[in-house]
Write an enzyme that holds these catalytic residues in place. Sequence first.
Site, PDB file in Angstrom:
ATOM      1  N   ASP A 123       3.892 -72.260  51.237  1.00 51.46           N
ATOM      2  CA  ASP A 123       2.974 -73.263  50.707  1.00 51.46           C
ATOM      3  C   ASP A 123       2.312 -74.108  51.783  1.00 51.46           C
ATOM      4  O   ASP A 123       2.737 -75.207  52.101  1.00 51.46           O
ATOM      5  CB  ASP A 123       3.665 -74.142  49.662  1.00 51.46           C
ATOM      6  CG  ASP A 123       2.910 -74.051  48.352  1.00 51.46           C
ATOM      7  OD1 ASP A 123       1.673 -73.929  48.422  1.00 51.46           O
ATOM      8  OD2 ASP A 123       3.531 -74.076  47.282  1.00 51.46           O
ATOM      9  N   GLY A 159       0.924 -72.736  38.540  1.00 46.03           N
ATOM     10  CA  GLY A 159      -0.254 -73.199  37.816  1.00 46.03           C
ATOM     11  C   GLY A 159      -1.532 -72.567  38.331  1.00 46.03           C
ATOM     12  O   GLY A 159      -2.567 -72.551  37.670  1.00 46.03           O
ATOM     13  N   ARG A 160      -1.457 -72.079  39.551  1.00 49.47           N
ATOM     14  CA  ARG A 160      -2.663 -71.430  40.088  1.00 49.47           C
ATOM     15  C   ARG A 160      -2.272 -70.246  40.970  1.00 49.47           C
ATOM     16  O   ARG A 160      -2.876 -69.992  42.001  1.00 49.47           O
ATOM     17  CB  ARG A 160      -3.528 -72.414  40.855  1.00 49.47           C
ATOM     18  CG  ARG A 160      -2.801 -73.072  41.980  1.00 49.47           C
ATOM     19  CD  ARG A 160      -3.773 -73.551  43.001  1.00 49.47           C
ATOM     20  NE  ARG A 160      -3.041 -74.289  44.013  1.00 49.47           N
ATOM     21  CZ  ARG A 160      -3.556 -74.704  45.121  1.00 49.47           C
ATOM     22  NH1 ARG A 160      -4.821 -74.484  45.370  1.00 49.47           N
ATOM     23  NH2 ARG A 160      -2.846 -75.364  45.993  1.00 49.47           N
ATOM     24  N   GLY A 165      -6.362 -73.825  37.738  1.00 53.89           N
ATOM     25  CA  GLY A 165      -5.802 -72.556  38.211  1.00 53.89           C
ATOM     26  C   GLY A 165      -6.590 -71.927  39.349  1.00 53.89           C
ATOM     27  O   GLY A 165      -6.317 -70.799  39.747  1.00 53.89           O
ATOM     28  N   ASP A 196      10.066 -77.553  45.407  1.00 51.59           N
ATOM     29  CA  ASP A 196       9.376 -76.355  44.909  1.00 51.59           C
ATOM     30  C   ASP A 196       8.685 -75.618  46.047  1.00 51.59           C
ATOM     31  O   ASP A 196       8.226 -74.483  45.858  1.00 51.59           O
ATOM     32  CB  ASP A 196       8.354 -76.722  43.817  1.00 51.59           C
ATOM     33  CG  ASP A 196       7.390 -77.803  44.260  1.00 51.59           C
ATOM     34  OD1 ASP A 196       7.863 -78.898  44.604  1.00 51.59           O
ATOM     35  OD2 ASP A 196       6.176 -77.562  44.274  1.00 51.59           O
TER      36      ASP A 196
HETATM   37  P1  AMP Z   1       1.469 -77.393  45.430  1.00 48.52           P
HETATM   38  O1  AMP Z   1       1.076 -78.769  45.804  1.00 48.52           O
HETATM   39  O2  AMP Z   1       0.473 -76.346  45.826  1.00 48.52           O
HETATM   40  O3  AMP Z   1       2.850 -77.041  45.837  1.00 48.52           O
HETATM   41  O4  AMP Z   1       1.438 -77.350  43.833  1.00 48.52           O
HETATM   42  C1  AMP Z   1       2.277 -78.121  43.026  1.00 48.52           C
HETATM   43  C2  AMP Z   1       2.132 -77.697  41.590  1.00 48.52           C
HETATM   44  O5  AMP Z   1       0.822 -77.953  41.111  1.00 48.52           O
HETATM   45  C3  AMP Z   1       2.397 -76.221  41.348  1.00 48.52           C
HETATM   46  O6  AMP Z   1       3.057 -76.075  40.126  1.00 48.52           O
HETATM   47  C4  AMP Z   1       1.000 -75.642  41.280  1.00 48.52           C
HETATM   48  O7  AMP Z   1       0.971 -74.454  40.542  1.00 48.52           O
HETATM   49  C5  AMP Z   1       0.237 -76.766  40.600  1.00 48.52           C
HETATM   50  N1  AMP Z   1      -1.204 -76.725  40.930  1.00 48.52           N
HETATM   51  C6  AMP Z   1      -1.774 -77.047  42.103  1.00 48.52           C
HETATM   52  N2  AMP Z   1      -3.111 -76.887  42.029  1.00 48.52           N
HETATM   53  C7  AMP Z   1      -3.404 -76.449  40.803  1.00 48.52           C
HETATM   54  C8  AMP Z   1      -4.614 -76.088  40.102  1.00 48.52           C
HETATM   55  N3  AMP Z   1      -5.811 -76.150  40.690  1.00 48.52           N
HETATM   56  N4  AMP Z   1      -4.507 -75.672  38.827  1.00 48.52           N
HETATM   57  C9  AMP Z   1      -3.323 -75.609  38.209  1.00 48.52           C
HETATM   58  N5  AMP Z   1      -2.155 -75.932  38.805  1.00 48.52           N
HETATM   59  C10 AMP Z   1      -2.182 -76.348  40.083  1.00 48.52           C
HETATM   60 MG    MG Z   2       3.854 -75.403  45.869  1.00 51.38          MG
END
Ligand code: AMP
Ligand code: MG
Length: 494
Positions: free
Chosen positions: A270, A100-101, A134, A260
């Site tokens: 991550d 997502g980002r 994103g 994930d």
């Molecule tokens: P994470 O906690 O970084 O492992 O992210 C978990 C999910 O949330 C993943 O699919 C990321 O791509 C999405 N995500 C986290 N932050 C953002 C953001 N600012 N915009 C879009 N998607 C996000």
């Molecule tokens: Mg992640």
Amino acid sequence: MVTPTASVADNTAVGWRFDNSYSRLPDVLFAPAEPARVRAPRVSILNHRLADELGLDLGTTSPEAAAALFAGQDLPVGSRPIAQAYAGHQFGGFTMLGDGRAILLGEHTTPSGRRVDIQLKGAGPTRFSRRGDGLAALGPMLREYVISEAMSALGIPTTRSLAVVTSGEPVYRASALRGAILTRVAASHIRVGTFEYLAARQDESNLRVLADYAIDRHFPELAAAPRKYLELLRAVADRQASLIARWQLVGFIHGVMNTDNMAISGETIDYGPCAFMNAYDPKTVFSSIDHAGRYAYGNQPTIAQWNLARFAETLLPLLDAEQEKAIAIASEILGEFPALFERYWLTGMRKKLGLQTIEAGDVELIRSLLDWMQKSRADFTNTFRDLSAEGPPAGDRYRAPDFQAWYSRWQLRLGRDGRPSTSAYAVMRAVNPAIIPRNHRVEEALSAAEDHDDLSVLGRLLAALAAPYEAGADTALYRDPPPDDCTYRTFCGT
Ligand code: AMP
Ligand code: MG
């Protein structure tokens, strides 16, 4: 539209050798993506040492060209940017996710023939952004840079950080923050959640394609094995057992071990709410969202096994046509995980105590040291480092009778090891770090960068972390635990 023409010359001079094998996979696995245009990209930090290892030359790249490159404004020649699809169990609950980002630019081949993903984190929305923007803020991207580079210097498998650039645009969280983009380098970004994504779609034929791709990329020696998917499960379990043992041995708490965030390659990936433990306590949690302590230090091995069970479930159709047989095969491998982890952990712990032979009483000797550390709230890193100095450790805490009793037992045990104690201590100093990224020092460096645009504090911290086993007088600053870290909280880097 991103046009790579503007600095093709610069890009060529950098020495990229791009390929896009992931984007040649079935297109359910990704969506084309394009880094967002940003107003004023500016380099915050470049990792020249890593660039060298990758066979990249940033020496002749102007600051403007480097900023444009690592902000995704000028794409490396031959890149085909995509966002990867994946799912995941987050705190136990299943969700469809995806990048997502983050945008995968493609794969660079190093001079030694290693294939690495080059990914921009915080480069704008993708098809998988859901309600997110994103984007990423400078603090969390610098935090990932510092901690991943510290992990690498500790010899722990990890994704790396090549650059952080600010975008010149705000990102809105609780307040307006400076936007930034991190360039992440990884063996790959295939996660347990990538397999879960296809399994959830009951897409068995593409699961096989993904499994074959993962084998080809990370375990090529298994390609010709008669039961290669079983061997894949075994190999991934083995790498995770080894990785989590490495985490435990340095007190690293990942903080968000969702499926994930578990890479098939066996790299740490991550860096959100992760942090290093100070006083030894298996219940240590820093993440502000981990109320139940699911991802506490002491739970990490169990959670890894839980995640591997989710991975195994996705592979069932490939393990055997009969589901019951497939479950039996998978259960057997999963059942071996605790002993596998214990072996890696014990091997590492023996080294931390300077032991090279094996005695049945070693586990108890180690446990009783840990029990004492927990009871007396001793600092995990500094205790092992203090033990690594030749002669009895100095300090009030070490005068306690229960520690003294343990110390005598350990000395006798070292004596039975039959090698000169000087060499035992030398081994200990090579495995027990003096310098870890202490939470308060990391925060201090990030504040200077975020609030005062001063990267010098971060630069000094990074230099100390690059040589974690060297405990010169000038490193004292980085070795003191914080006065009180009971209230320290970390946040997911959104
Ligand atoms: P994470 O906690 O970084 O492992 O992210 C978990 C999910 O949330 C993943 O699919 C990321 O791509 C999405 N995500 C986290 N932050 C953002 C953001 N600012 N915009 C879009 N998607 C996000
Ligand atoms: Mg992640």
